[in-house]
Design a protein around this motif. Structure first.
Motif, mmCIF file in Angstrom:
data_model
loop_
_atom_site.group_PDB
_atom_site.id
_atom_site.type_symbol
_atom_site.label_atom_id
_atom_site.label_comp_id
_atom_site.label_asym_id
_atom_site.label_seq_id
_atom_site.Cartn_x
_atom_site.Cartn_y
_atom_site.Cartn_z
ATOM 1 N N ALA A 58 0.836 -1.202 0.000
ATOM 2 C CA ALA A 58 0.000 0.000 0.000
ATOM 3 C C ALA A 58 0.866 1.245 0.000
ATOM 4 C CB ALA A 58 -0.909 0.009 1.230
ATOM 5 N N LEU A 59 0.410 2.250 -0.713
ATOM 6 C CA LEU A 59 1.022 3.576 -0.734
ATOM 7 C C LEU A 59 -0.049 4.550 -0.262
ATOM 8 C CD1 LEU A 59 2.573 3.458 -4.330
ATOM 9 C CD2 LEU A 59 3.731 2.957 -2.177
ATOM 10 N N THR A 60 0.320 5.477 0.619
ATOM 11 C CA THR A 60 -0.652 6.415 1.163
ATOM 12 C C THR A 60 -0.048 7.805 1.253
ATOM 13 O OG1 THR A 60 -1.507 4.600 2.526
ATOM 14 C CG2 THR A 60 -2.249 6.820 3.079
ATOM 15 N N SER A 61 -0.832 8.803 0.873
ATOM 16 C CA SER A 61 -0.426 10.195 1.008
ATOM 17 C C SER A 61 -0.305 10.531 2.490
ATOM 18 C CB SER A 61 -1.483 11.090 0.356
ATOM 19 O OG SER A 61 -1.306 12.426 0.740
ATOM 20 N N LYS A 62 0.700 11.312 2.840
ATOM 21 C CA LYS A 62 0.869 11.735 4.238
ATOM 22 C C LYS A 62 -0.145 12.813 4.619
ATOM 23 C CE LYS A 62 5.782 10.630 4.371
ATOM 24 N NZ LYS A 62 7.146 11.171 4.377
ATOM 25 N N GLU A 63 -0.735 13.467 3.618
ATOM 26 C CA GLU A 63 -1.685 14.553 3.875
ATOM 27 C C GLU A 63 -3.081 13.978 4.114
ATOM 28 O OE1 GLU A 63 -2.974 18.780 1.805
ATOM 29 O OE2 GLU A 63 -1.349 17.614 0.928
ATOM 30 N N SER A 64 -3.685 14.333 5.283
ATOM 31 C CA SER A 64 -5.008 13.813 5.622
ATOM 32 C C SER A 64 -5.922 14.942 6.099
ATOM 33 C CB SER A 64 -4.881 12.736 6.710
ATOM 34 O OG SER A 64 -4.365 13.295 7.894
ATOM 35 N N TYR A 65 -7.207 14.637 6.229
ATOM 36 C CA TYR A 65 -8.218 15.610 6.646
ATOM 37 C C TYR A 65 -9.444 14.862 7.149
ATOM 38 C CZ TYR A 65 -9.880 14.518 1.917
ATOM 39 O OH TYR A 65 -10.296 13.864 0.778
ATOM 40 N N ASP A 66 -10.327 15.559 7.843
ATOM 41 C CA ASP A 66 -11.577 14.952 8.288
ATOM 42 C C ASP A 66 -12.442 14.680 7.064
ATOM 43 O OD1 ASP A 66 -10.743 15.262 10.913
ATOM 44 O OD2 ASP A 66 -11.899 17.097 11.244
ATOM 45 N N CYS A 67 -12.979 13.484 6.990
ATOM 46 C CA CYS A 67 -13.821 13.131 5.844
ATOM 47 C C CYS A 67 -15.060 14.034 5.821
ATOM 48 C CB CYS A 67 -14.255 11.679 5.928
ATOM 49 S SG CYS A 67 -12.900 10.492 5.773
ATOM 50 N N PRO A 68 -15.426 14.558 4.633
ATOM 51 C CA PRO A 68 -16.556 15.486 4.553
ATOM 52 C C PRO A 68 -17.907 14.860 4.896
ATOM 53 C CG PRO A 68 -15.708 14.968 2.364
ATOM 54 C CD PRO A 68 -14.768 14.367 3.344
#
Length: 172
Positions: free
Chosen positions: A26-36
């Motif tokens: 798996a590859l994942t972006s380090k940038e995250s946010y609260d799901c809308p």
């Protein structure tokens, strides 16, 4: 990042991290946010993972059949459900043959339009495993549309045969 089960390695884009899974990588972006659609959950700007088609339950005898059969499930997994509300529509951005890790593969890319929050670029890439040609590998991608769409190409073009990924394992 190595997917030893499929005999491939995936490049880790800048700003992302990778991990090997029991059945894939798996590859994942380090940038995250609260799901809308559900602020108690965390969403990421992008992700990709590899797994054998049989593990995902995706049917088809060729890479093209598998990629075309997988894209709707990929879109739903990436941008449907509680995280973004439902997918209201999609546009097909690409459906074409590609060569991946020396194998003849196929990719289907959509722009999924969501009910809430970011729309997403989703891509299902299928190709025979370099180490097990009778096994089709699927790489599922999901990237928010405010990210570079070229990251999908960067990962696709950077997939290689894993070191020691060929052979029967009998030679020492």
């Amino acid at each position: 990042m190595t997917d030893s089960l499929s005999g491939i390695s995936l490049p880790v884009p800048e700003g992302w991290y990778g991990e090997e899974l029991q059945v894939g990588a798996a590859l994942t972006s380090k940038e995250s946010y609260d799901c809308p659609g559900d602020a108690s959950k965390t969403c990421v700007k992008g992700g990709a993972y590899s797994a054998p088609a049989v593990v995902l339950g995706t049917r088809g005898g060729t890479a093209e059949e598998v990629a075309k059969a997988d894209i709707a499930a990929n879109a739903e997994e990436s941008y449907g459900g509680e995280a973004y509300g439902r997918i209201t529509s999609h546009d097909v951005l690409a459906s074409k043959a590609v060569t991946v890790a020396g194998q003849k593969g196929y990719l289907v890319r959509w722009r999924a339009v969501t009910q809430e929050g970011s729309d997403g670029f989703v891509q299902s890439l299928a190709f025979p495993s370099p180490s097990r040609p009778d096994q089709i590998v699927v790489v599922r991608f999901g990237v928010d549309t405010d990210q570079r769409q070229t990251v999908l190409d960067e990962i696709t073009e950077g997939i290689e045969v894993a070191e020691g990924g060929r052979g029967s394992g009998q030679d020492v």
